[in-house]
Scaffold this active site. Structure first.
Site, PDB file in Angstrom:
ATOM      1  N   ASN A   1      -6.436  42.979  -2.729  1.00 59.51           N
ATOM      2  CA  ASN A   1      -6.053  42.021  -1.684  1.00 59.51           C
ATOM      3  C   ASN A   1      -4.541  41.835  -1.711  1.00 59.51           C
ATOM      4  OD1 ASN A   1      -5.394  39.667  -3.498  1.00 59.51           O
ATOM      5  ND2 ASN A   1      -7.520  40.028  -4.078  1.00 59.51           N
TER       6      ASN A   1
ATOM      7  N   ASP B   1     -14.485  39.047  -5.097  1.00 61.54           N
ATOM      8  CA  ASP B   1     -15.833  38.514  -5.299  1.00 61.54           C
ATOM      9  C   ASP B   1     -16.839  39.635  -5.595  1.00 61.54           C
ATOM     10  OD1 ASP B   1     -15.157  35.856  -4.995  1.00 61.54           O
ATOM     11  OD2 ASP B   1     -15.277  35.950  -2.807  1.00 61.54           O
TER      12      ASP B   1
ATOM     13  N   PRO C   1     -18.274  38.498 -11.849  1.00 69.22           N
ATOM     14  CA  PRO C   1     -18.469  37.181 -12.473  1.00 69.22           C
ATOM     15  C   PRO C   1     -17.480  36.173 -11.906  1.00 69.22           C
ATOM     16  CG  PRO C   1     -17.434  38.729 -14.007  1.00 69.22           C
ATOM     17  CD  PRO C   1     -17.810  39.515 -12.795  1.00 69.22           C
TER      18      PRO C   1
ATOM     19  N   ILE D   1     -15.105  33.740 -12.795  1.00 69.33           N
ATOM     20  CA  ILE D   1     -14.402  33.432 -14.052  1.00 69.33           C
ATOM     21  C   ILE D   1     -14.191  31.926 -14.194  1.00 69.33           C
ATOM     22  CG2 ILE D   1     -12.326  33.900 -15.421  1.00 69.33           C
ATOM     23  CD1 ILE D   1     -12.023  36.508 -13.724  1.00 69.33           C
TER      24      ILE D   1
ATOM     25  N   PHE E   1      -7.696  27.390  -7.531  1.00 71.67           N
ATOM     26  CA  PHE E   1      -6.938  27.551  -6.293  1.00 71.67           C
ATOM     27  C   PHE E   1      -7.912  27.962  -5.198  1.00 71.67           C
ATOM     28  CE2 PHE E   1      -2.214  27.608  -6.530  1.00 71.67           C
ATOM     29  CZ  PHE E   1      -2.107  27.082  -7.814  1.00 71.67           C
TER      30      PHE E   1
ATOM     31  N   LYS F   1     -17.641  24.283  -8.299  1.00 73.79           N
ATOM     32  CA  LYS F   1     -17.196  24.934  -9.542  1.00 73.79           C
ATOM     33  C   LYS F   1     -16.981  23.930 -10.664  1.00 73.79           C
ATOM     34  CE  LYS F   1     -15.263  29.002  -7.342  1.00 73.79           C
ATOM     35  NZ  LYS F   1     -14.745  30.315  -7.691  1.00 73.79           N
TER      36      LYS F   1
HETATM   37  N1  CTP Z   1     -12.222  32.690  -9.041  1.00 73.23           N
HETATM   38  C1  CTP Z   1     -12.563  33.211 -10.282  1.00 73.23           C
HETATM   39  N2  CTP Z   1     -13.420  34.265 -10.351  1.00 73.23           N
HETATM   40  C2  CTP Z   1     -13.970  34.791  -9.233  1.00 73.23           C
HETATM   41  C3  CTP Z   1     -13.615  34.275  -7.961  1.00 73.23           C
HETATM   42  C4  CTP Z   1     -12.742  33.214  -7.901  1.00 73.23           C
HETATM   43  O1  CTP Z   1     -12.055  32.734 -11.302  1.00 73.23           O
HETATM   44  N3  CTP Z   1     -14.788  35.811  -9.338  1.00 73.23           N
HETATM   45  C5  CTP Z   1     -11.320  31.538  -8.981  1.00 73.23           C
HETATM   46  C6  CTP Z   1     -10.011  31.807  -8.311  1.00 73.23           C
HETATM   47  O2  CTP Z   1      -9.029  32.208  -9.244  1.00 73.23           O
HETATM   48  C7  CTP Z   1      -9.690  30.461  -7.681  1.00 73.23           C
HETATM   49  C8  CTP Z   1     -11.030  29.872  -7.364  1.00 73.23           C
HETATM   50  O3  CTP Z   1     -11.936  30.557  -8.201  1.00 73.23           O
HETATM   51  O4  CTP Z   1      -9.094  29.594  -8.600  1.00 73.23           O
HETATM   52  C9  CTP Z   1     -11.445  29.954  -5.918  1.00 73.23           C
HETATM   53  O5  CTP Z   1     -11.648  31.257  -5.556  1.00 73.23           O
HETATM   54  P1  CTP Z   1     -12.288  31.708  -4.153  1.00 73.23           P
HETATM   55  O6  CTP Z   1     -12.471  33.173  -4.193  1.00 73.23           O
HETATM   56  O7  CTP Z   1     -11.470  31.163  -3.056  1.00 73.23           O
HETATM   57  O8  CTP Z   1     -13.641  30.966  -4.191  1.00 73.23           O
HETATM   58  P2  CTP Z   1     -15.045  31.499  -3.920  1.00 73.23           P
HETATM   59  O9  CTP Z   1     -15.942  30.659  -4.737  1.00 73.23           O
HETATM   60  O10 CTP Z   1     -15.089  32.950  -4.174  1.00 73.23           O
HETATM   61  O11 CTP Z   1     -15.285  31.163  -2.395  1.00 73.23           O
HETATM   62  P3  CTP Z   1     -15.044  32.007  -1.051  1.00 73.23           P
HETATM   63  O12 CTP Z   1     -14.602  33.392  -1.425  1.00 73.23           O
HETATM   64  O13 CTP Z   1     -16.337  31.955  -0.395  1.00 73.23           O
HETATM   65  O14 CTP Z   1     -14.001  31.265  -0.287  1.00 73.23           O
END
Ligand code: CTP
Length: 403
Positions: free
Chosen positions: A210, A279, A306, A308, A324, A342
């Site tokens: 990304n 994701d 996963p 994280i 974030f 979360k």
């Molecule tokens: N994050 C993480 N591990 C993942 C995905 C996200 O640690 N596999 C963390 C990101 O670093 C960020 C937060 O979760 O701090 C939000 O991530 P985001 O991808 O926006 O949230 P999602 O739950 O994946 O929601 P969506 O993609 O549906 O907006």
């Protein structure tokens, strides 16, 4: 919210070839929200013009004891009042000798002698001048007197020789000055930060990633270091220089990022997940490059990565967790929903389309107490405000746990 980074320094330039680096240093300091008043010695003006420094600092440069712009003719006293530090970069061997003996025969040396604030110097000289017993004695004496000596570094010198004595790079001095000036909100705390994008391979040469540049995560790491924290970073692929003082593990995929976080999380007091983690990843990436065929479709099977942050926040003795949320719409609603789902204490929300890759950011902080908006500013400034907010919330939760 008050900007904890609003500091004022005098940047003194003395006459060495490294004076050219002071232009970049001025830019770095002002970009980081520090107000810079430049003062130059006569010989510094032989290497770089006051006009350059004036343009970069946005303030007239002072070079003379008898400058008529200071109404009571007390430039040597007035200029340093209300300042948080004097930084001399470059500091020549001659200027260092003057400082050691308290000589005051020009504006900069007089300001240093009459100062009420800390003095930081970045020596710059030929390696033999640096090794000379007189310079060694002078540096030892200045350190004994409480002067902070930044560098020097070793490497190629302008004279063609190689050795110790070249001035630190502008970015290193700017980081050291910012760290010196920052309030130590997180003194002794261990902060684990994820930053940057992840890269999920499709085959030997292709992958899914990304547009995250890592700038926000790296700025948060620097701000935490400035605030006195011990910072461990797990960084996806970025082209940024490492924050000085951070321990960094570099990874590509979300799974590798997860592994590195698992290894480090037990020691962390605070976990800040800034990374834009994919994701999904490709199920069974191909070992070799996929060749083009006549097939009309190529299907990739994706499997979830996963979460994280979710995993860290669900641990029995979880650190204080900050997430974030990059959203393209309904910022506050989606971000707050994410915070609750979360189970993190603080969610930092920003607009994905504006924040990703940019130098500036405007964020909303969502926690149990409500919502704060941090105005659009360079990411370094936003990061410092964020760290101040995290320190406040973290302090409050620790007090609650103890009570
Ligand atoms: N994050 C993480 N591990 C993942 C995905 C996200 O640690 N596999 C963390 C990101 O670093 C960020 C937060 O979760 O701090 C939000 O991530 P985001 O991808 O926006 O949230 P999602 O739950 O994946 O929601 P969506 O993609 O549906 O907006």
């Amino acid at each position: 919210m008050a900007d904890p980074s609003h500091k004022k320094v005098i940047l003194g330039l003395t006459g060495g070839i490294a004076a050219y680096k002071a232009a970049e240093l001025t830019r770095q300091l002002t970009q980081g929200g520090i107000e810079v008043q430049v003062v130059m010695t006569e010989s510094a003006c032989g290497f770089i013009t006051p006009a350059t420094l004036q343009a970069l600092s946005g303030k007239p440069v002072f070079t003379d004891m008898w400058d008529a712009r200071v109404s009571d003719n007390m430039a040597h006293i007035e200029l340093s009042r209300g300042k948080d530090a004097i930084v001399v970069a470059p500091a020549t061997a001659d200027f260092i000798a003057k400082l050691t003996h308290g000589l005051a025969d020009d504006l900069l040396s007089t300001l240093c002698l009459a100062r009420e604030c800390p003095l930081l110097i970045a020596p710059a000289m030929n390696r033999q001048m640096w090794d000379n017993a007189a310079t060694r004695r002078n540096i030892a004496q200045l350190e004994h007197d409480g002067v902070v000596v930044l560098g020097p570094a070793s490497g190629d010198q302008a004279c063609g020789e190689v050795g110790m004595g070249r001035m630190l790079e502008a970015v290193e001095i700017a980081e050291a000055v910012s760290a010196f000036l920052a309030p130590k909100f997180l003194s002794g705390k261990r902060v684990l930060i994820t930053a940057g994008p992840t890269f999920e391979p499709i085959d030997a040469v292709r992958g899914i990633t990304n547009r995250s540049s890592g700038k926000m995560g790296y700025a948060v790491a620097r701000a935490a270091i400035e605030a006195g924290a011990k910072v461990t970073m797990v960084s996806g692929p970025v082209s940024l220089s490492s924050p000085v003082g951070a321990e960094i593990t570099r990874v590509d995929t979300a799974s590798q990022m997860f592994e590195a976080v698992r290894r480090n999380v037990a020691r962390a007091d605070i976990f800040i997940a800034v990374a834009a983690v994919a994701d999904y990843r490709v199920d069974k990436p191909r070992e070799h490059k996929i060749k083009k065929t006549d097939e009309r479709q190529l299907q990739l099977k994706l499997v979830p990565n996963p979460d994280i942050l979710g995993w860290v926040a669900a641990r029995p003795r979880a650190p204080f967790c900050v997430g974030f949320a990059a959203e393209s719409r309904n910022l506050d609603v989606y971000a707050d929903e994410k915070r609750r789902r979360k189970k993190v204490q603080l969610m930092v929300a920003n607009r994905a389309q504006e924040a990703i890759g940019a130098d500036d950011n405007e964020v909303m902080l969502l926690d149990d107490a409500g919502t704060h908006r941090l105005e659009r500013a360079p990411k370094e400034v936003v990061a410092r405000q964020l760290i101040a907010h995290i320190a406040k919330l973290y302090g409050a939760t620790r007090r609650k746990v103890k009570a």
